[in-house]
Scaffold this motif. Sequence first.
Motif, PDB file in Angstrom:
ATOM      1  N   PRO A  20       0.401  -5.941  -8.087  1.00 22.35           N
ATOM      2  CA  PRO A  20      -1.015  -5.615  -7.910  1.00 22.35           C
ATOM      3  C   PRO A  20      -1.206  -4.366  -7.053  1.00 22.35           C
ATOM      4  O   PRO A  20      -0.325  -3.970  -6.287  1.00 22.35           O
ATOM      5  CB  PRO A  20      -1.571  -6.859  -7.203  1.00 22.35           C
ATOM      6  CG  PRO A  20      -0.399  -7.408  -6.455  1.00 22.35           C
ATOM      7  CD  PRO A  20       0.804  -7.130  -7.317  1.00 22.35           C
ATOM      8  N   ILE A  21      -2.349  -3.755  -7.192  1.00 17.64           N
ATOM      9  CA  ILE A  21      -2.738  -2.643  -6.325  1.00 17.64           C
ATOM     10  C   ILE A  21      -3.202  -3.227  -5.000  1.00 17.64           C
ATOM     11  O   ILE A  21      -3.946  -4.214  -4.967  1.00 17.64           O
ATOM     12  CB  ILE A  21      -3.856  -1.812  -6.971  1.00 17.64           C
ATOM     13  CG1 ILE A  21      -3.383  -1.239  -8.311  1.00 17.64           C
ATOM     14  CG2 ILE A  21      -4.311  -0.682  -6.037  1.00 17.64           C
ATOM     15  CD1 ILE A  21      -4.490  -0.583  -9.119  1.00 17.64           C
ATOM     16  N   ALA A  22      -2.768  -2.636  -3.907  1.00 17.14           N
ATOM     17  CA  ALA A  22      -3.130  -3.152  -2.583  1.00 17.14           C
ATOM     18  C   ALA A  22      -4.639  -3.132  -2.380  1.00 17.14           C
ATOM     19  O   ALA A  22      -5.337  -2.216  -2.833  1.00 17.14           O
ATOM     20  CB  ALA A  22      -2.447  -2.320  -1.500  1.00 17.14           C
ATOM     21  N   GLN A  23      -5.150  -4.136  -1.670  1.00 20.12           N
ATOM     22  CA  GLN A  23      -6.578  -4.232  -1.433  1.00 20.12           C
ATOM     23  C   GLN A  23      -7.105  -3.022  -0.678  1.00 20.12           C
ATOM     24  O   GLN A  23      -8.200  -2.519  -0.965  1.00 20.12           O
ATOM     25  CB  GLN A  23      -6.890  -5.517  -0.651  1.00 20.12           C
ATOM     26  CG  GLN A  23      -8.374  -5.796  -0.459  1.00 20.12           C
ATOM     27  CD  GLN A  23      -9.096  -6.019  -1.786  1.00 20.12           C
ATOM     28  OE1 GLN A  23      -8.496  -6.489  -2.756  1.00 20.12           O
ATOM     29  NE2 GLN A  23     -10.369  -5.673  -1.836  1.00 20.12           N
ATOM     30  N   ASP A  40       0.812  -1.210   0.000  1.00 20.83           N
ATOM     31  CA  ASP A  40       0.000   0.000   0.000  1.00 20.83           C
ATOM     32  C   ASP A  40       0.849   1.264   0.000  1.00 20.83           C
ATOM     33  O   ASP A  40       0.468   2.292  -0.562  1.00 20.83           O
ATOM     34  CB  ASP A  40      -0.949   0.010   1.194  1.00 20.83           C
ATOM     35  CG  ASP A  40      -0.230  -0.064   2.529  1.00 20.83           C
ATOM     36  OD1 ASP A  40       0.840  -0.715   2.601  1.00 20.83           O
ATOM     37  OD2 ASP A  40      -0.737   0.508   3.512  1.00 20.83           O
ATOM     38  N   ARG A  41       2.045   1.198   0.609  1.00 19.52           N
ATOM     39  CA  ARG A  41       2.905   2.386   0.670  1.00 19.52           C
ATOM     40  C   ARG A  41       3.432   2.785  -0.701  1.00 19.52           C
ATOM     41  O   ARG A  41       3.748   3.956  -0.925  1.00 19.52           O
ATOM     42  CB  ARG A  41       4.090   2.124   1.604  1.00 19.52           C
ATOM     43  CG  ARG A  41       3.689   1.831   3.034  1.00 19.52           C
ATOM     44  CD  ARG A  41       4.914   1.669   3.913  1.00 19.52           C
ATOM     45  NE  ARG A  41       4.558   1.085   5.208  1.00 19.52           N
ATOM     46  CZ  ARG A  41       5.427   0.835   6.175  1.00 19.52           C
ATOM     47  NH1 ARG A  41       6.709   1.123   5.999  1.00 19.52           N
ATOM     48  NH2 ARG A  41       5.029   0.297   7.320  1.00 19.52           N
ATOM     49  N   LEU A  42       3.553   1.823  -1.599  1.00 15.47           N
ATOM     50  CA  LEU A  42       4.040   2.127  -2.938  1.00 15.47           C
ATOM     51  C   LEU A  42       3.020   2.926  -3.745  1.00 15.47           C
ATOM     52  O   LEU A  42       3.356   3.483  -4.803  1.00 15.47           O
ATOM     53  CB  LEU A  42       4.392   0.843  -3.691  1.00 15.47           C
ATOM     54  CG  LEU A  42       5.498  -0.013  -3.088  1.00 15.47           C
ATOM     55  CD1 LEU A  42       5.796  -1.205  -3.975  1.00 15.47           C
ATOM     56  CD2 LEU A  42       6.761   0.803  -2.846  1.00 15.47           C
ATOM     57  N   TRP A  43       1.800   2.975  -3.259  1.00 20.96           N
ATOM     58  CA  TRP A  43       0.743   3.753  -3.907  1.00 20.96           C
ATOM     59  C   TRP A  43       0.418   5.007  -3.103  1.00 20.96           C
ATOM     60  O   TRP A  43       0.448   6.123  -3.627  1.00 20.96           O
ATOM     61  CB  TRP A  43      -0.510   2.883  -4.054  1.00 20.96           C
ATOM     62  CG  TRP A  43      -1.714   3.542  -4.657  1.00 20.96           C
ATOM     63  CD1 TRP A  43      -2.520   4.489  -4.082  1.00 20.96           C
ATOM     64  CD2 TRP A  43      -2.257   3.296  -5.958  1.00 20.96           C
ATOM     65  NE1 TRP A  43      -3.525   4.848  -4.944  1.00 20.96           N
ATOM     66  CE2 TRP A  43      -3.388   4.126  -6.099  1.00 20.96           C
ATOM     67  CE3 TRP A  43      -1.905   2.450  -7.003  1.00 20.96           C
ATOM     68  CZ2 TRP A  43      -4.169   4.148  -7.251  1.00 20.96           C
ATOM     69  CZ3 TRP A  43      -2.685   2.466  -8.151  1.00 20.96           C
ATOM     70  CH2 TRP A  43      -3.795   3.300  -8.274  1.00 20.96           C
ATOM     71  N   SER A  44       0.128   4.844  -1.827  1.00 22.05           N
ATOM     72  CA  SER A  44      -0.378   5.967  -1.033  1.00 22.05           C
ATOM     73  C   SER A  44       0.665   7.053  -0.827  1.00 22.05           C
ATOM     74  O   SER A  44       0.338   8.247  -0.861  1.00 22.05           O
ATOM     75  CB  SER A  44      -0.890   5.471   0.320  1.00 22.05           C
ATOM     76  OG  SER A  44       0.147   4.915   1.095  1.00 22.05           O
ATOM     77  N   GLN A  45       1.908   6.685  -0.626  1.00 19.88           N
ATOM     78  CA  GLN A  45       2.921   7.703  -0.349  1.00 19.88           C
ATOM     79  C   GLN A  45       3.284   8.539  -1.574  1.00 19.88           C
ATOM     80  O   GLN A  45       3.415   9.761  -1.458  1.00 19.88           O
ATOM     81  CB  GLN A  45       4.131   7.060   0.311  1.00 19.88           C
ATOM     82  CG  GLN A  45       3.794   6.587   1.725  1.00 19.88           C
ATOM     83  CD  GLN A  45       4.894   5.820   2.408  1.00 19.88           C
ATOM     84  OE1 GLN A  45       5.953   5.584   1.845  1.00 19.88           O
ATOM     85  NE2 GLN A  45       4.637   5.415   3.635  1.00 19.88           N
ATOM     86  N   PRO A  46       3.438   7.960  -2.771  1.00 25.80           N
ATOM     87  CA  PRO A  46       3.603   8.830  -3.943  1.00 25.80           C
ATOM     88  C   PRO A  46       2.400   9.756  -4.164  1.00 25.80           C
ATOM     89  O   PRO A  46       2.586  10.929  -4.496  1.00 25.80           O
ATOM     90  CB  PRO A  46       3.754   7.838  -5.099  1.00 25.80           C
ATOM     91  CG  PRO A  46       4.308   6.617  -4.469  1.00 25.80           C
ATOM     92  CD  PRO A  46       3.674   6.549  -3.116  1.00 25.80           C
ATOM     93  N   TYR A  47       1.184   9.234  -3.959  1.00 23.81           N
ATOM     94  CA  TYR A  47       0.023  10.101  -4.144  1.00 23.81           C
ATOM     95  C   TYR A  47      -0.040  11.185  -3.067  1.00 23.81           C
ATOM     96  O   TYR A  47      -0.551  12.283  -3.308  1.00 23.81           O
ATOM     97  CB  TYR A  47      -1.272   9.285  -4.169  1.00 23.81           C
ATOM     98  CG  TYR A  47      -1.620   8.802  -5.559  1.00 23.81           C
ATOM     99  CD1 TYR A  47      -1.967   9.705  -6.562  1.00 23.81           C
ATOM    100  CD2 TYR A  47      -1.569   7.447  -5.886  1.00 23.81           C
ATOM    101  CE1 TYR A  47      -2.268   9.272  -7.840  1.00 23.81           C
ATOM    102  CE2 TYR A  47      -1.864   7.005  -7.164  1.00 23.81           C
ATOM    103  CZ  TYR A  47      -2.212   7.926  -8.144  1.00 23.81           C
ATOM    104  OH  TYR A  47      -2.501   7.496  -9.420  1.00 23.81           O
TER     105      TYR A  47
END
Length: 459
Positions: free
Chosen positions: A442-445, A104-111
């Motif tokens: 994959p995108i985290a659930q 999830d950090r690979l998505w939420s932190q860049p955003y």
Amino acid sequence: MKLIKSTIYSSIISLSLLLSSCESFLDIDPPKDQVSAENAFQDAKSAEATILGVYSNMNNFNNQFGSGLLAMLMSITADDYYSAFTSYDAYKLNNITPNTDYLDRLWSQPYSTIGHCNKVIEGVENSSLSAEIKKQISAEARFTRSFHYFYLVNLFKKIPLVTNSDVSSSNTQGQVSPEEVYNFLVQDLKQAEADIDDDYQGTERVRPNKKAVSALLARVYLYKGDYENAEISASKVIEDTRYQLMNNLNEVFLKTSKEALWQIQTVNTSTAGVNTWEGFSMVPVNATARGYYNVFQKTMDSFEVDDKRKTDWLKPYTITSGTFYTPYKYKIRTSIGSPVMEYNMVLRLAEQYLIRAEARLKLNKNKLAVDDVNAIRKRAGLILLPETIAANDLAIAIEKEKHLELLGEWGHRWFDLNRTNRAVAVLSQTKGNFTQEDTRIPIAQSILLSNINLKQNDQ
């Protein structure tokens, strides 16, 4: 202006956090000492503090996207190195699921950083600041936004392209194609390149300048398959005499490195003496201690005799089961009582030679491509490639030099193998039964649950 030191980082972080919002993508605690958003862009000093806060947030805690986590996870997922800690086994075994730790950090932190950048761009554009200040701050924010979108699109392919600070729309925005993201990156980086100062804002390279933007643009062009522009952009950087390939490899990752295009200074808020979080995580606790991140044996076998990168950038240790090598580009775990010597290296000159080499090979400029590869090989103490090397062999040589030169840095190996469709052929030699399905991150659930319009990136 030089990036403000840790004694006043807390105020910078507060300024940047006030620009954040409570998007469900992001996990951002409200700042303890808030400054009203309407005051953030009233003068040049306050506006500058907002962009400094973006950089400090990228590197203020250990094991976060910009402080070594991306590099670590993608190095383990590829064939750079693996970890002795079982929490990373899913990445080592390429068994990543939507519920895998850290995903999830690979998505939420860049955003999160993108959200900050959007607010900086809007705040600056709507302010009464001078045109010069507006261009500089906005260009830095555009560059940093593009930097994070580059990683998001290469990790997850179809992603939301959020370009404003409207919370309600960003939390319901659907995904766009990689082609649309790349077109946006080119447009945003070209504007940043035109607007940003060619001089660094201070004596260090901790705020991007024009050549840092050109370097990222060269990479984007290469990934996009625009080889002519990749060569042009990389050449802009290589021809700038401020940047040099450091003959002493032990000086490459110092904060004074002339190879650095853009570095990030660690915000030391939790652990005394940290230079870089990557060094803190990976350097053994003392000279005789074992490492916990070991370079894959197949990769060790790729080093030629007398390669200085094996000697200077890897650290051997011996235990009962044998001798292993741990990454050692950053050499300082902590330096309590001593000045900080290392900064997190984000963009550096060596990559530009390798970008240009690949672009030139694609443009049938083989002899010039050989020259670029040999610049890297010469620095590493290796025999130079002959000008007559066959094109196919040169392509493999470029792939190998990029692997060994950029080993462990920002996921280069994983992204390169995937964009060239070489991942299955190469990683199956190290990972065993590695298939095309294993190339999907994959995108985290938890991320999917935050936006009803998001769809899993199934191949």
